[in-house]
Enzyme design. Structure first.
Site, PDB file in Angstrom:
ATOM      1  N   ASN A 188       0.805  -1.233   0.000  1.00 44.32           N
ATOM      2  CA  ASN A 188       0.000   0.000   0.000  1.00 44.32           C
ATOM      3  C   ASN A 188       0.836   1.280   0.000  1.00 44.32           C
ATOM      4  OD1 ASN A 188       0.743  -0.701   2.630  1.00 44.32           O
ATOM      5  ND2 ASN A 188      -1.033   0.287   3.546  1.00 44.32           N
ATOM      6  N   GLU A 193       8.855   3.162  14.485  1.00 44.88           N
ATOM      7  CA  GLU A 193       9.585   3.598  13.297  1.00 44.88           C
ATOM      8  C   GLU A 193       9.495   5.118  13.222  1.00 44.88           C
ATOM      9  OE1 GLU A 193       9.369  -0.076  10.220  1.00 44.88           O
ATOM     10  OE2 GLU A 193       7.530   1.111  10.362  1.00 44.88           O
ATOM     11  N   CYS A 227      -3.116   1.399   7.182  1.00 45.93           N
ATOM     12  CA  CYS A 227      -3.342   0.877   8.529  1.00 45.93           C
ATOM     13  C   CYS A 227      -3.760   1.979   9.488  1.00 45.93           C
ATOM     14  CB  CYS A 227      -2.091   0.167   9.035  1.00 45.93           C
ATOM     15  SG  CYS A 227      -0.605   1.190   8.926  1.00 45.93           S
ATOM     16  N   GLU A 284       4.635  -3.780  12.626  1.00 42.00           N
ATOM     17  CA  GLU A 284       3.617  -2.747  12.412  1.00 42.00           C
ATOM     18  C   GLU A 284       2.493  -3.432  11.666  1.00 42.00           C
ATOM     19  OE1 GLU A 284       1.208  -0.498  10.798  1.00 42.00           O
ATOM     20  OE2 GLU A 284       2.798   0.173   9.460  1.00 42.00           O
TER      21      GLU A 284
END
Length: 491
Positions: free
Chosen positions: A161, A468, A294, A260
């Site tokens: 994505n 991150e 997400c 993640e």
């Protein structure tokens, strides 16, 4: 920009594996097709890596690790800075290729290039700020010295994505820390990462520091590499189900892991919210990347006093969006990634309507070629509806109502996920209470955008662990060594 023009950024011999600085075919000669989700046409073919290729890539990373770890931090940072500048210079071309393989509109793709490049700039500056500690032991007689060292060879698995940014926010801190890596891009969107690998090489990244293995044989690659005790770190962005499997596979080798994973972001609108700002924020939080993110707002929890007005305004904005091929002028919403995604999204909408929800706009897939779904707003959605429990990953906004602050927070937290959340209120005290009460790694307070290279991105619960970006991001790639130094008292 045409298909041919976009593909010129990726020479034919670079539609391959990058191992030890060399572009090469897969060991068995296999290739796979990359398709355009706007019409299903084949963009090109790419080498399909094998388990043997994965091992060769790890061999290259292991061989490069000592020299890269010994490279002065300033030099590592300068590589990242040059890569940042090259990426910014070629933003339009990279965006066109990304739009072609993933489907997002060109404006969105340019935004991703800018966002992804920022990780190179941020960690170029962090590379020279890795430091330890010197202190006197509390009891005296010795000193405590701590030093930071790179964790070692890493495996990165990135999703389709955000084919550039999900790579740069792993690669950048690893490069800054002195780690080498093997990266597996998503098979739906490998082209952007292959271009990025070429840019990093041009920026001066030594051979073997970054190795890229596109493949459709995902399990073969991950199981092979995680069974190898030379691999010391795994970072994955993707589904919770796959993340759990990778964590399980990391156990025998006790590899460091960053995950993640999925999300189910609540978007809370209180009765005192600025509704204009809330609708603007909803458009950003919901429609970034066609909802295929997400961090996308998944559940809209709106106070009953303003729910009708908010729903009508959001439906008006969503209904006015232009759906079409990402490379075409004036397009706001591109295709979803594949037919399975369309089926999943429309199935959730149909089930919500069957449960009593009302459609204000959209609600269907577009007929004809390509994987398009109309931007959709649903109201009167049952709290128990499946669309409120599962990640939608599409342009659909389901709205339910609440009456009290405590109810809103409880329902927002009623999910296994804990990545992003959004809150709209003009009450400062409420802002603090709700932000403290939400069980999510990130809270957007009166904003629909939380992603920032200078901030720690990550979640909790089934959304994973590790961060991150931000000052925290580089710590994921560093080990701490403690040195005890006896210092006898002078005679």
């Amino acid at each position: 920009m045409s298909h041919l023009d976009a593909l010129q950024l990726l020479p034919t011999d670079h539609r391959a594996l990058l191992v030890g600085g060399q572009w090469r075919p897969s060991s068995d000669g296999a290739r796979f097709e990359v398709t355009d989700p706007a019409d299903g046409s084949v963009v090109c073919e790419v080498a399909d890596g094998t388990a043997e290729d994965a091992t060769a890539a790890l061999d290259a990373a292991v061989a490069a690790q000592p020299g890269w770890a010994a490279t002065p931090p300033r030099e590592r940072g300068e590589v990242l800075r040059r890569a940042f500048e090259l990426l910014v210079e070629r933003a339009d071309e990279v965006a066109a290729l990304m739009s072609l393989e993933m489907g997002k509109p060109l404006a969105e793709a340019r935004g991703e290039v800018a966002y992804g490049a920022e990780f190179f700039r941020w960690f170029a500056e962090e590379a020279v700020r890795i430091h330890g500690l010197w202190m006197q032991a509390p009891a005296g007689g010795s000193r405590i010295l701590t030093m930071k060292k790179p964790v070692g060879p890493c495996l990165f698995i990135t999703p389709w994505n955000f084919p550039l940014a999900m790579g740069t926010r792993k690669i950048a801190p690893a490069v800054a820390a002195g780690c080498t890596m093997v990266l597996k891009p998503a098979s739906q969107t490998p082209l952007t990462m292959l271009v990025l690998a070429g840019i990093l090489a041009e920026a001066g990244l030594p051979d073997g520091v970054l190795n890229v293995v596109p493949t459709t044989r995902d399990a073969d690659l991950s199981t092979t590499l995680q069974a190898d005790d030379r691999l010391r770190k795994v970072s994955f962005t993707g589904s919770t189900a796959v993340g759990r499997k990778l964590v399980e596979q990391s156990a025998p080798g006790l590899q460091r892991v960053s995950m993640e994973l999925g999300g189910n972001a609540p978007f809370l609108v209180f009765e005192d919210a600025d509704l204009d700002a809330a609708v603007d924020g909803a458009m950003v939080a919901k429609m970034r990347n066609m909802g295929e993110a997400c961090t996308s707002a998944n559940r809209f929890l709106v106070h009953s006093a303003v729910a009708e007005q908010f729903g009508a305004r959001l439906a008006e904005r969503m209904g006015a969006l232009t759906v079409g091929r990402g490379q075409d002028d004036g397009v706001d919403v591109g295709p979803l990634i594949d037919a399975k995604a369309v089926e999943s999204v429309t199935g959730l909408v149909d089930e919500a309507v069957a449960d009593g929800a009302r459609l204000l706009t959209g609600g269907a897939a577009r007929e004809g070629a390509g994987h398009f779904v109309e931007p959709t707003v649903l109201v009167d959605v049952a709290a128990s509806s499946r669309i409120n429990r599962e990640e939608i990953f599409g342009p659909v906004a389901p709205i339910t109502t609440f009456e009290t602050e405590s109810e809103a927070v409880a329902r927002a937290n009623d999910t296994e996920y804990g990545l992003s959340s959004y809150v709209y209120t003009r009450d400062l005290a409420r802002s603090i209470r709700v932000a403290e009460g939400l069980a999510f790694g990130m809270v957007g307070l009166n904003t629909g955008l939380v992603s920032n290279a200078a901030a720690p991105f990550g979640g909790m619960k089934a959304s994973g662990f590790g961060r991150e970006g931000g000052f925290e991001g580089i710590e994921e790639y560093l080990e701490t060594t403690y040195v005890a130094l006896p210092v006898p008292a002078a005679e």
